[in-house]
Design an enzyme around this catalytic site. Structure first.
Site, short mmCIF file in Angstrom:
data_model
loop_
_atom_site.label_atom_id
_atom_site.label_comp_id
_atom_site.label_asym_id
_atom_site.label_seq_id
_atom_site.Cartn_x
_atom_site.Cartn_y
_atom_site.Cartn_z
N ASP A 74 -7.67 5.42 6.99
CA ASP A 74 -7.58 6.49 6.10
C ASP A 74 -6.47 6.52 5.27
O ASP A 74 -5.38 5.91 5.42
CB ASP A 74 -7.23 7.80 7.01
N HIS A 219 -4.29 4.10 9.53
CA HIS A 219 -3.84 4.40 8.10
C HIS A 219 -3.32 3.23 7.39
O HIS A 219 -2.37 2.67 7.87
CB HIS A 219 -2.75 5.64 8.06
ZN ZN Z 1 -5.54 11.57 6.08
#
Ligand code: ZN
Length: 263
Positions: A74, A219
């Site tokens: 992400d 992430h």
């Molecule tokens: Zn996010």
């Protein structure tokens, strides 16, 4: 049209365009020598294929029988995404990238998002500016999704089918809007907490705890997360896992508006 025919069609298209250039413009090009236009038929064929309905074409995995895991990254694309893509390509691993519109806009003319698509990863909508969507007025929520959808489609030709609400923040309004936009809501069931603990070994260990059918939250904007990827792939690979995209995990495009946390 068959894929092998695409390069030929492109060459034909390019020559059509060249022939239709007015005579005066052609003369001007002759006076000022310019570099010849290099057409890479393979790259263009790939791009065209990715623009077709239903992309990404799922490789056929039976995740009801295989041990599948979907790694999801992400908040990018960011400065470490290119290195991550190198690692995944080297090991022939596909993942899903939930991109933020603002990051896409800052990404050197879309170089990284195009590479995500060209390398066969799935790309998903993670809003424009990363607000908790359930707390937004309806119009703002619509814009968050639409702006990201537009920029990704403009740069890559891909119409995204999955989204991840920032912070997992969703409600009936978000569900209704994602259904209208043709986006399934993808949450997760393995949280590596990689934004909090920036230690590669910790991140790899938490991801390594995935179960068959897990969706792992990561992430790619953190160096430590990208550093953790080789160990993560080794651990899960040794346990016999197949790395799939979110759509591949379900064997079909997930249903718009619905929420998924694992298979
Ligand atoms: Zn996010």
């Amino acid at each position: 049209m068959r894929v092998w025919a695409l390069p030929l069609a492109l060459v034909a298209l390019v020559s059509c365009v060249t022939q239709s250039v007015p005579r005066r413009q052609q003369a001007r090009v002759q006076i000022v020598p310019s570099r010849p236009v290099v057409v890479d038929p393979v790259a263009l064929a790939k791009r065209l294929r990715s623009m077709q309905h239903g992309w990404p074409a799922s490789r056929k995995f039976d995740c009801a029988r295989l041990k599948c895991v979907a790694l999801t990254f992400d908040d990018g694309p960011g400065e470490h995404t290119g290195r991550l893509l190198d690692m995944l390509r080297q090991r022939d691993v596909r993942a899903t990238f939930f991109v933020i519109g603002q990051m896409v806009a800052a990404d050197k003319g879309g170089r990284t998002v195009r590479r995500i698509v060209d390398d066969g990863h799935e790309i998903g909508n993670h809003s424009w500016s990363h607000p908790p969507l359930a707390e937004l007025p309806h119009e703002a929520l619509k814009k968050e999704l639409k702006h990201t959808e537009n920029i990704v489609q403009r740069l890559t030709g891909v119409r995204m089918r999955v989204m991840r609400p920032p912070y997992g923040s969703t409600d009936d309004d978000v569900a209704a809007e994602t259904r209208r936009e043709g986006l399934a809501q993808i949450l997760w069931n393995v949280d590596t907490l990689d934004w909090q603990d920036r230690v590669a070994t910790t991140v790899a260990k938490r991801a390594g705890a995935a179960k068959p059918g897990s969706i792992v939250l990561l992430h790619d904007i953190h160096r430590s997360t990208v550093d953790a990827v080789p160990a993560m792939l080794d651990t899960l690979g040794r346990k016999g896992y197949t790395f799939v995209t979110v759509s591949e995990l379900y064997g079909k495009t997930p249903a718009p508006g619905r929420t998924y946390t694992a298979r």
